[in-house]
Design an enzyme around this catalytic site. Structure first.
Site, PDB file in Angstrom:
ATOM      1  N   THR A 132       0.813  -1.219   0.000  1.00  6.46           N
ATOM      2  CA  THR A 132       0.000   0.000   0.000  1.00  6.46           C
ATOM      3  C   THR A 132       0.847   1.270   0.000  1.00  6.46           C
ATOM      4  O   THR A 132       1.987   1.261   0.493  1.00  6.46           O
ATOM      5  CB  THR A 132      -0.908  -0.015   1.260  1.00  6.46           C
ATOM      6  N   ASP A 133       0.246   2.362  -0.462  1.00  8.17           N
ATOM      7  CA  ASP A 133       0.933   3.661  -0.398  1.00  8.17           C
ATOM      8  C   ASP A 133       1.015   4.186   1.039  1.00  8.17           C
ATOM      9  O   ASP A 133       1.794   5.096   1.327  1.00  8.17           O
ATOM     10  CB  ASP A 133       0.246   4.694  -1.305  1.00  8.17           C
ATOM     11  N   GLU A 134       0.213   3.606   1.955  1.00  6.09           N
ATOM     12  CA  GLU A 134       0.178   4.139   3.329  1.00  6.09           C
ATOM     13  C   GLU A 134       1.508   3.970   4.055  1.00  6.09           C
ATOM     14  O   GLU A 134       1.748   4.634   5.060  1.00  6.09           O
ATOM     15  CB  GLU A 134      -0.932   3.468   4.138  1.00  6.09           C
ATOM     16  N   TYR A 158      -1.918  -0.407  11.097  1.00  6.28           N
ATOM     17  CA  TYR A 158      -2.055  -1.097   9.793  1.00  6.28           C
ATOM     18  C   TYR A 158      -0.849  -0.800   8.908  1.00  6.28           C
ATOM     19  O   TYR A 158      -0.186  -1.716   8.414  1.00  6.28           O
ATOM     20  CB  TYR A 158      -3.351  -0.662   9.085  1.00  6.28           C
ATOM     21  N   LYS A 162       2.142  -3.266   7.457  1.00  4.60           N
ATOM     22  CA  LYS A 162       2.419  -3.469   6.029  1.00  4.60           C
ATOM     23  C   LYS A 162       3.870  -3.069   5.715  1.00  4.60           C
ATOM     24  O   LYS A 162       4.539  -3.718   4.917  1.00  4.60           O
ATOM     25  CB  LYS A 162       1.453  -2.658   5.156  1.00  4.60           C
TER      26      LYS A 162
END
Ligand code: NAD
Ligand code: DAU
Length: 354
Positions: A132-134, A158, A162
């Site tokens: 993810t970009d997060e 989260y 990741k």
């Protein structure tokens, strides 16, 4: 054949269906069927011999070792994860177990399997990790979009979990030579999106006459990508991505949350007008913000575009219209996923937000 993990979730199920629509290569689908996994997403494949569903955990080394030995996949695409930021704030444990320990155990099983392959099979093998970009953290309004070399600054349990999984994948390539690929993608939307996430939650709440809960000032920005475009990006990276590399995937489609909510209201006003003739916008309610809420995500997808020739097919306008129509046409899917556990989650997350 290929092994997909988490293929009963939102993106995984879209990926499996798209894959089998374009290829006859058998897909083994390993999924734990958590609250987010749903075999109904895959009902169109129920009598398709090319889809083999296995109910289980990526952290179950015995199970994964057995699957690898039995089926000898040429590639693994790892979607399995706990994926909802708000749930990670209420209870991070499952995120650590699946996203970190689960990915680690999966990598260990894959490393042992890969080491035992003959030279040709070893060279052709790929482990593609879907991320993810997060992991890159939050951008100010004026900062440039996230490139693949942007510093990791995860802000939620989260995204931290990741980020840890991405680092493990990177380390397995650098240390053991495992042929890995990583994709870091922006916010997806489309069919089979679980109604805990912004877009499906707003559609479902609007139709039920419930409040549309916008966190904080609604000015947080996300870069939205239609799920089928994410699937096509993964197929391109799997086919021609350079081993050990990271590819950012995004829609070049930055929008503040409140604009997304207003767009959904406008489409519903047109496609399923409220009986009192007023707009669904009347249901918008500003509520207490998400703790640690990232202000802006934006992806620079230049690398996947120039190296692999990928670009999205859908614009936001075409994709969001298809999505709203899908939820209108699939209300039985929505009511089936709104089980007791869904209702208690909604109560836990929204009660007391004001
Ligand atoms: P999702 O929550 O809809 O689906 C996750 C799936 O993984 C479910 O089917 C669940 O049952 C399964 N799963 C969970 N724990 C498991 C375990 N231990 N073993 C086996 N299966 C398990 O998630 P999604 O939105 O489809 O996201 C898929 C992947 O893509 C995730 O890795 C996520 O981080 C990443 N991602 C998501 C988005 C997005 O906008 N949704 C964007 C970028 C990246
Ligand atoms: O950026 C990729 C990520 O996008 C993925 O890695 C995650 O798995 C996925 O869940 C998604 O994370 P977000 O936190 O951005 O998505 P979510 O749909 O939960 O929220 C989108 C924005 O909408 C965010 O700014 C929070 C806001 N929001 C969300 C909900 C559920 C609201 O304002 N109200 C809500 O009720």
């Amino acid at each position: 054949m290929i092994l997909v993990t988490g293929g009963a979730g939102f993106i995984g199920s879209n990926f499996v269906m798209n894959w089998l629509a374009q290829s006859d290569e058998t897909t083994i689908n390993l999924d734990l069927l958590t609250y987010a996994g749903n075999l109904q997403n895959l009902s169109s494949l129920s009598s398709d011999q090319r889809h083999i569903f296995v109910h289980g955990n990526i952290a179950d080394s015995t199970l994964v070792n057995g699957l690898l030995t039995q089926h000898q996949p040429r590639a693994i695409i790892n979607f399995a994860a706990e994926s909802h930021v708000d749930r990670s704030i209420h209870g991070p444990e499952d995120f650590i177990q699946t996203n970190i320990i689960g990915t680690f155990r999966l990598l260990e099983a894959v490393r042992a399997y890969w080491n035992g392959l003959n030279e040709g099979a070893k060279k052709g093998f790929r482990f593609l990790h879907v991320s993810t970009d997060e992991v890159y953290g939050s951008l100010s309004k004026t900062e440039p979009a996230f490139s693949e070399t942007h510093q990791y600054e995860p802000n939620s349990p989260y995204s931290a979990s990741k980020a840890a999984s991405d680092h493990l994948v990177r380390a397995y390539h650098h240390t053991y030579g495992l042929p890995t690929l990583t994709t870091n993608c922006s916010n997806n939307y489309g069919p089979y999106h679980f109604p805990e996430k912004l877009i499906p939650l707003m559609i479902v709440n609007a139709l039920a006459g419930k409040p549309l809960p916008v966190y904080g000032d609604g000015q947080q920005i996300r870069d939205w990508l239609y799920v089928k475009d994410h699937c096509s990006a993964i197929r391109r990276v799997l086919a021609d991505g350079r081993v050990g590399e990271v590819y950012n995937v995004g829609g070049c489609n930055e929008k503040p949350n409140i604009e997304i909510v207003h767009t959904i209201c406008g489409l519903l006003d047109e496609l399923r007008p409220r009986s009192d003739g007023s707009s669904y916008r009347e249901q918008v309610t500003y509520v207490t913000d998400r703790p640690g809420h990232d202000r802006r995500y934006a992806i620079d997808a230049g690398k996947i575009a120039s190296e692999l020739g990928w670009k999205p097919d859908e614009t936001f306008e075409t994709g969001i219209r298809k999505t709203v129509q899908w939820y209108l046409d699939n209300q039985s899917w929505v009511s089936n996923v709104q089980s007791g556990s869904y209702r208690s989650w909604v109560e836990k997350n929204y009660q007391g937000r004001g």
